[in-house]
Design a protein around this motif. Structure first.
Motif, PDB file in Angstrom:
ATOM      1  N   UNK A 195       0.830  -1.211   0.000  1.00 54.20           N
ATOM      2  CA  UNK A 195       0.000   0.000   0.000  1.00 54.20           C
ATOM      3  C   UNK A 195       0.866   1.264   0.000  1.00 54.20           C
ATOM      4  N   UNK A 196       2.045   1.205   0.630  1.00 55.73           N
ATOM      5  CA  UNK A 196       2.967   2.335   0.564  1.00 55.73           C
ATOM      6  C   UNK A 196       3.430   2.581  -0.866  1.00 55.73           C
ATOM      7  N   UNK A 197       3.732   1.521  -1.582  1.00 58.74           N
ATOM      8  CA  UNK A 197       4.175   1.668  -2.976  1.00 58.74           C
ATOM      9  C   UNK A 197       3.037   2.138  -3.868  1.00 58.74           C
TER      10      UNK A 197
ATOM     11  N   UNK B 298       8.205  -2.987  -8.745  1.00 61.51           N
ATOM     12  CA  UNK B 298       8.151  -3.162  -7.297  1.00 61.51           C
ATOM     13  C   UNK B 298       6.715  -3.352  -6.825  1.00 61.51           C
ATOM     14  N   UNK B 299       5.768  -2.672  -7.438  1.00 64.48           N
ATOM     15  CA  UNK B 299       4.365  -2.853  -7.052  1.00 64.48           C
ATOM     16  C   UNK B 299       3.912  -4.278  -7.323  1.00 64.48           C
TER      17      UNK B 299
ATOM     18  N   UNK C   4       2.915  -6.938  -4.458  1.00 63.04           N
ATOM     19  CA  UNK C   4       1.555  -7.454  -4.544  1.00 63.04           C
ATOM     20  C   UNK C   4       1.538  -8.970  -4.613  1.00 63.04           C
ATOM     21  N   UNK C   5       2.469  -9.546  -5.389  1.00 57.75           N
ATOM     22  CA  UNK C   5       2.571 -11.003  -5.470  1.00 57.75           C
ATOM     23  C   UNK C   5       3.016 -11.604  -4.142  1.00 57.75           C
TER      24      UNK C   5
ATOM     25  N   UNK D  16      13.298   3.066   0.577  1.00 58.38           N
ATOM     26  CA  UNK D  16      12.140   2.601  -0.194  1.00 58.38           C
ATOM     27  C   UNK D  16      11.822   3.586  -1.302  1.00 58.38           C
ATOM     28  N   UNK D  17      11.663   4.873  -0.957  1.00 65.35           N
ATOM     29  CA  UNK D  17      11.368   5.881  -1.979  1.00 65.35           C
ATOM     30  C   UNK D  17      12.542   6.076  -2.930  1.00 65.35           C
ATOM     31  N   UNK D  18      13.759   5.976  -2.421  1.00 65.64           N
ATOM     32  CA  UNK D  18      14.930   6.182  -3.265  1.00 65.64           C
ATOM     33  C   UNK D  18      15.008   5.138  -4.376  1.00 65.64           C
TER      34      UNK D  18
END
Length: 470
Positions: free
Chosen positions: A154-156, A165-166, A170-171, A405-407
């Motif tokens: 959910x953050x991504x 990455x999503x 999710x997987x 994570x954001x980087x």
């Protein structure tokens, strides 16, 4: 009398999901059941049936091809979760800008280690049965992996740009949920009652959430903004008394525990001619004059006897090098000297100063490099291209996010600082966007990247006393 189905040894060889369910109907029989029926009770075999199902599942774990598929799938989910959480966790633990970021990294590393232990426990639970509680350890590792994957997914979805990455998280979220269900159904005993475990887990989640909100989130959201002060000094005349200069002291005070990077600082002086009317201006004339001030640097005149002419820019310059840092609870001072001829026609001067900053706990800057001139370069953002009639000098720097994570999941961002010039003053505009020219909205620029604009002025200085000395 009991009516039911008697299971055979062949039934125990079937997988637990294929084995037929037993149906038992008891109609009295024993003395205990008769007494229980007389009291109005009801005998339930649901628990015994569940235990029997789990026992059959345990015996079928190593004798079925589908069971091996479950084992390999669960191992793949836990191994990938360990690698992904460890990658982000170590990155945050070693390079996050803030304590909450480092704490997040430590939590991710701990969950990754637990998932790794769950991988080993899953192999033992599925194949060897060496340790009696290996199934519980595997279930704990899979459950923590599910929570971490769910949170990161959910953050991504909210912040990440990378679809890879999503899809991965999710997987992993779905795979870890499936692993938890499979492990739960293969356990023969659960040492803690479900209701007690659920209440304990809910209490822990609420306590952790409250601690994080009160001690980590709220402190990071406190507004911090330095203060700029302008103090004009006493004028000094030249030896030949043909010029005079006014020193202006600029002080930036940072009364917070946050540090800042400097995108740009700007100081300019506007000179004005102001005459006094012996009586109030006519209403229509005052309205006409006031309407002209919307396009000039300054404020609307409130007096009906002052006749203001549009200000003229006499000096503009930076007062602090861009790219430098302002430490927490620090004070920065500078002095700028404004020179004018003694026979100037201006009646007063107005001083303005500003500083464009970024919070160092939100973003990190590389070197601000010269980008070009607007009249020679086409590398202008869409926001700047829409502003016609100005000239610009541009500087640019690569931004680094404040957490791993954001980087790693967001496209690289760049901050571009524009010095804007026109006939009535100068100003600074900053934009943050991707390399393809897509700019971040203003709210994201302020909230996510911590851009702060600090301004002061006008600080006015009347020139009549200096001109009178002439």
């Amino acid at each position: 009398m009991a009516i039911g189905r008697i299971s055979t040894d062949d039934d125990h060889e079937l997988p637990w999901w294929q084995a037929p369910r037993s149906a038992v109907v008891r109609e009295g029989g024993t003395r205990e059941n008769r007494l229980h029926g007389m009291a109005g009770g009801r005998v339930s075999l649901r628990k015994n049936s569940r235990d029997a199902t789990r026992e059959r599942a345990q015996r079928a774990l190593t004798h079925n091809g589908r069971s091996r598929v479950c084992l390999v799938s669960g191992l793949l989910v836990l191994v990938l979760t360990t690698a992904a959480l460890g990658y982000f966790g170590i990155g945050d633990l070693t390079s996050a800008f803030t304590f909450p970021g480092r704490l997040t990294g430590a939590v991710l590393v701990a969950v990754a280690f637990t998932a790794f232990l769950g991988t080993a426990a899953l192999v033992d639970h599925w194949l060897f049965q060496t340790f009696p509680n290996s199934g519980l350890v595997a279930l704990l590792g899979a459950f923590l992996a599910l929570l971490a994957n769910l949170t990161l997914f959910f953050e991504l979805l909210a912040n990440a740009d990378s679809n890879r990455w999503k899809v991965l998280f999710g997987t992993l979220m779905l795979g870890s949920a499936w692993t938890v269900i499979v492990l739960w159904r293969t356990l023969t005993t659960i040492p803690t009652p479900k209701r007690v475990a659920t209440a304990l887990l809910a209490t822990i989640v609420i306590a952790v959430g409250n601690f994080g909100y009160q001690n980590l989130y709220l402190p990071s959201q406190r507004e911090v903004r330095p203060v700029i002060k302008l103090t004009p000094g006493d004028p000094v005349t030249s030896p030949d008394r043909k010029e005079f200069s006014v020193p202006v002291d600029i002080t930036l005070e940072n009364h917070s525990d946050k540090s800042f990077d400097v995108l740009g600082t700007e100081f300019h002086t506007m000179a004005q001619r102001v005459s006094m009317s012996p009586k109030d201006l006519l209403l229509q004339q005052w309205r006409s004059d006031a309407e002209q001030w919307k396009s000039f640097e300054g404020t609307h005149p409130l007096s009906r006897r002052e006749i203001h002419q549009p200000g003229e820019l006499v000096q503009a310059q930076p007062w602090m090098p861009y790219g430098t840092s302002i430490a927490a609870n620090d004070t920065v001072a500078a002095r700028v000297v404004v020179q004018l001829p003694m026979n100037t026609s201006y009646d007063q001067v107005a001083f303005y100063a500003s500083a464009h900053l970024t919070r160092k706990d939100r973003v990190s800057l590389q070197n601000l490099d010269f980008q070009g001139y607007s009249w020679h370069s086409e590398k202008l953002s869409q926001r700047v291209k829409r502003l016609q009639g100005y000239d610009y000098i541009a500087y640019q720097s690569r931004l680094h996010e404040n957490n791993a994570i954001d980087e790693n999941t967001r496209d690289p961002r760049y901050v571009t600082v524009y010095w804007r010039f026109d006939a009535h003053g100068s100003s600074i505009i900053e934009t943050i966007g991707t390399e393809d020219g897509k700019d971040e909205p203003k709210k994201s620029t302020e909230d996510r990247y911590g851009v702060r604009i600090v301004e002061t002025g006008p600080v006015e200085r009347i020139l009549w006393d200096i001109k009178h000395k002439q």
